[in-house]
Design a protein around this motif. Structure first.
Motif, mmCIF file in Angstrom:
data_model
loop_
_atom_site.group_PDB
_atom_site.id
_atom_site.type_symbol
_atom_site.label_atom_id
_atom_site.label_comp_id
_atom_site.label_asym_id
_atom_site.label_seq_id
_atom_site.Cartn_x
_atom_site.Cartn_y
_atom_site.Cartn_z
ATOM 1 N N LEU A 1 33.960 47.083 30.359
ATOM 2 C CA LEU A 1 34.012 48.576 31.147
ATOM 3 C C LEU A 1 32.518 48.222 31.743
ATOM 4 C CD1 LEU A 1 32.823 51.396 27.929
ATOM 5 C CD2 LEU A 1 34.641 50.714 29.924
ATOM 6 N N PHE A 2 31.571 47.175 31.172
ATOM 7 C CA PHE A 2 31.349 46.430 32.473
ATOM 8 C C PHE A 2 31.868 45.652 33.161
ATOM 9 C CE2 PHE A 2 28.939 41.945 33.548
ATOM 10 C CZ PHE A 2 27.250 42.901 34.380
ATOM 11 N N ALA A 3 32.839 45.287 33.110
ATOM 12 C CA ALA A 3 33.896 44.135 34.334
ATOM 13 C C ALA A 3 34.385 45.118 35.657
ATOM 14 C CB ALA A 3 35.120 43.937 33.453
ATOM 15 N N GLU A 4 34.818 46.535 35.039
ATOM 16 C CA GLU A 4 35.491 47.775 36.253
ATOM 17 C C GLU A 4 33.379 48.092 36.609
ATOM 18 O OE1 GLU A 4 37.677 49.212 36.475
ATOM 19 O OE2 GLU A 4 38.655 47.860 35.757
ATOM 20 N N GLY A 5 32.432 47.994 36.081
ATOM 21 C CA GLY A 5 31.388 48.711 36.074
ATOM 22 C C GLY A 5 30.694 47.898 37.533
ATOM 23 N N TYR A 6 30.661 46.858 37.337
ATOM 24 C CA TYR A 6 30.527 45.933 38.340
ATOM 25 C C TYR A 6 31.317 45.203 39.548
ATOM 26 C CZ TYR A 6 29.972 41.204 40.595
ATOM 27 O OH TYR A 6 29.149 40.059 42.093
ATOM 28 N N GLY A 7 32.892 45.439 39.037
ATOM 29 C CA GLY A 7 34.646 45.216 40.422
ATOM 30 C C GLY A 7 33.954 46.742 40.740
ATOM 31 N N THR A 8 33.458 47.657 40.365
ATOM 32 C CA THR A 8 33.643 48.979 41.601
ATOM 33 C C THR A 8 32.110 48.250 42.366
ATOM 34 O OG1 THR A 8 34.489 50.085 39.726
ATOM 35 C CG2 THR A 8 33.613 51.267 41.388
ATOM 36 N N PHE A 9 31.286 48.268 41.783
ATOM 37 C CA PHE A 9 29.535 48.251 42.778
ATOM 38 C C PHE A 9 30.536 47.001 43.976
ATOM 39 C CE2 PHE A 9 26.951 45.054 44.260
ATOM 40 C CZ PHE A 9 25.312 45.331 44.250
ATOM 41 N N TRP A 10 31.009 45.810 43.730
ATOM 42 C CA TRP A 10 32.074 44.802 44.369
ATOM 43 C C TRP A 10 32.711 45.203 45.686
ATOM 44 C CZ3 TRP A 10 30.171 39.975 45.446
ATOM 45 C CH2 TRP A 10 31.005 38.955 46.492
ATOM 46 N N LEU A 11 32.889 46.289 45.429
ATOM 47 C CA LEU A 11 34.594 47.188 45.819
ATOM 48 C C LEU A 11 33.214 48.362 46.888
ATOM 49 C CD1 LEU A 11 37.644 49.115 45.833
ATOM 50 C CD2 LEU A 11 35.605 50.431 46.730
ATOM 51 N N VAL A 12 32.230 48.843 46.885
ATOM 52 C CA VAL A 12 31.942 49.570 47.168
ATOM 53 C C VAL A 12 30.636 48.829 48.049
ATOM 54 C CG1 VAL A 12 29.933 51.562 47.463
ATOM 55 C CG2 VAL A 12 31.899 51.788 46.073
ATOM 56 N N PHE A 13 30.201 47.999 47.262
ATOM 57 C CA PHE A 13 28.643 47.084 48.440
ATOM 58 C C PHE A 13 29.469 46.291 49.587
ATOM 59 C CE2 PHE A 13 26.018 43.373 48.946
ATOM 60 C CZ PHE A 13 25.099 43.957 49.139
ATOM 61 N N GLY A 14 31.013 45.187 49.018
ATOM 62 C CA GLY A 14 31.384 45.141 49.936
ATOM 63 C C GLY A 14 32.211 46.007 51.183
ATOM 64 N N VAL B 1 38.924 43.960 46.685
ATOM 65 C CA VAL B 1 40.010 44.624 45.916
ATOM 66 C C VAL B 1 40.161 43.205 44.830
ATOM 67 C CG1 VAL B 1 42.082 45.036 45.343
ATOM 68 C CG2 VAL B 1 40.775 46.627 45.727
ATOM 69 N N LEU B 2 40.854 42.059 46.282
ATOM 70 C CA LEU B 2 42.254 40.744 45.727
ATOM 71 C C LEU B 2 41.157 39.674 45.205
ATOM 72 C CD1 LEU B 2 43.956 39.081 48.160
ATOM 73 C CD2 LEU B 2 42.511 37.659 47.044
ATOM 74 N N THR B 3 39.893 39.428 45.633
ATOM 75 C CA THR B 3 38.767 39.027 44.885
ATOM 76 C C THR B 3 38.411 39.494 43.518
ATOM 77 O OG1 THR B 3 36.345 39.872 46.274
ATOM 78 C CG2 THR B 3 37.809 37.497 46.873
ATOM 79 N N MET B 4 38.041 40.341 43.452
ATOM 80 C CA MET B 4 37.851 41.349 41.534
ATOM 81 C C MET B 4 39.126 41.008 41.072
ATOM 82 S SD MET B 4 34.628 41.688 40.516
ATOM 83 C CE MET B 4 33.818 39.991 41.757
ATOM 84 N N ALA B 5 40.607 40.691 42.036
ATOM 85 C CA ALA B 5 41.694 41.236 41.146
ATOM 86 C C ALA B 5 41.749 39.929 40.060
ATOM 87 C CB ALA B 5 42.625 41.589 41.503
ATOM 88 N N TYR B 6 41.354 38.776 40.943
ATOM 89 C CA TYR B 6 41.483 37.329 40.339
ATOM 90 C C TYR B 6 40.529 37.541 39.477
ATOM 91 C CZ TYR B 6 45.234 36.321 42.810
ATOM 92 O OH TYR B 6 46.673 35.993 44.072
ATOM 93 N N SER B 7 39.162 37.833 39.736
ATOM 94 C CA SER B 7 38.262 37.622 38.633
ATOM 95 C C SER B 7 38.098 38.403 36.944
ATOM 96 C CB SER B 7 36.476 37.961 39.524
ATOM 97 O OG SER B 7 36.784 37.095 40.818
ATOM 98 N N ILE B 8 38.628 39.208 37.587
ATOM 99 C CA ILE B 8 37.845 40.303 36.403
ATOM 100 C C ILE B 8 39.518 40.748 35.714
ATOM 101 C CG2 ILE B 8 36.043 40.934 36.554
ATOM 102 C CD1 ILE B 8 36.674 43.319 37.496
ATOM 103 N N GLY B 9 40.157 40.295 36.823
ATOM 104 C CA GLY B 9 41.820 41.220 36.587
ATOM 105 C C GLY B 9 42.097 40.689 34.190
#
Length: 248
Positions: A8-21, A50-58
């Motif tokens: 859940l933390f990974a999903e929250g941070y990943g979505t933060f990254w998507l919206v902020f970026g 999405v690409l960067t987070m997929a490799y980071s938290i996928g």
């Protein structure tokens, strides 16, 4: 199996990254004098998040970053029903925090004025960048979310070449934005729409229903369609495998 709080933390941070970026590129860089990145740049920014987070938290959470993706993966028998609500809550929370941080930064600029279309909100009618109708917005959001989930389900199928799913998915999101920014400012993601709309309020918040209904509808259709098209995978994808969407 990675513990749910970590996912859940990974999903929250990943979505933060998507919206902020993604939204950040639209708010801060799209029209910057002399070096504005424009529609193509904003589209690429969303794809890169999405690409960067997929490799980071996928390999941790599956890197859904999107309630429609979570629900579509469940419809495709790739995700357990019991984890749908926690994932969606984490995604929406990450999007809200990202919108707040972006607003705080933008307010430090000399020309920023908080208005009805600020923070890259989604909309139709007068809220649409091209003033497209509700029907146009509904159709394009359903069609593009359907296509996005087909790419995700296909690229993360255990029978697909391994290691390349994030590239296909990131490029698919880039393409989606190139097509639909003029129509709805591109959602295909209820969390991405919710964060900015909650802060902007007004018409953006009144129209938010569409950006939950249409993406989720498209995702459900895609989940069923991919199961019919491809059949069951040779082996189920498991949590911890480095593939976006592999959470069952």
């Amino acid at each position: 199996m990675i513990a749910l709080p970590k996912r859940l933390f990974a999903e929250g941070y990943g979505t933060f990254w998507l919206v902020f970026g993604g939204c950040g590129s639209a708010v801060l860089a799209a029209a910057f004098p002399g070096v504005g990145i424009g529609l193509a740049g904003v589209s690429l920014a969303f794809g890169l998040t999405v690409l960067t987070m997929a490799y980071s938290i996928g390999h941790i959470s599956g890197c859904h970053l999107n309630p429609a993706v979570t629900i579509g993966l469940w419809a495709g028998k790739r995700f357990p029903a019991k984890d749908i609500l926690p994932y969606i809550v984490a995604q929406v929370a990450g999007a809200i925090v990202a919108a707040f941080v972006l607003m705080t930064i933008a307010q430090g600029g000399p020309d920023f004025v908080m208005g009805p279309t600020s923070l890259a909100v989604n909309g139709y009618g007068i809220q649409s960048p091209g003033h497209y109708t509700l029907m146009s917005g509904l159709i394009i959001e359903v069609v593009l979310t359907f296509g996005f989930l087909i790419v995700i389900l296909g690229a993360t199928d255990t029978r697909s070449p391994s290691g390349f799913a994030p590239i296909a998915i990131g490029l698919a999101l880039t393409l989606i934005h190139l097509i639909s920014i003029p129509v709805t400012n591109t959602s295909v993601n209820p969390a991405r729409s919710t964060g900015p709309a909650l802060l902007v309020g007004g018409l953006a918040l009144q129209q938010l229903w569409l950006f939950w209904l249409a993406p989720i509808g498209g995702a459900l259709l895609a989940g069923g369609a991919y199961r019919w098209l491809a059949g069951e995978p040779a082996a189920p994808a498991m949590v911890g495998e480095p593939m976006l969407g592999a959470d069952q």
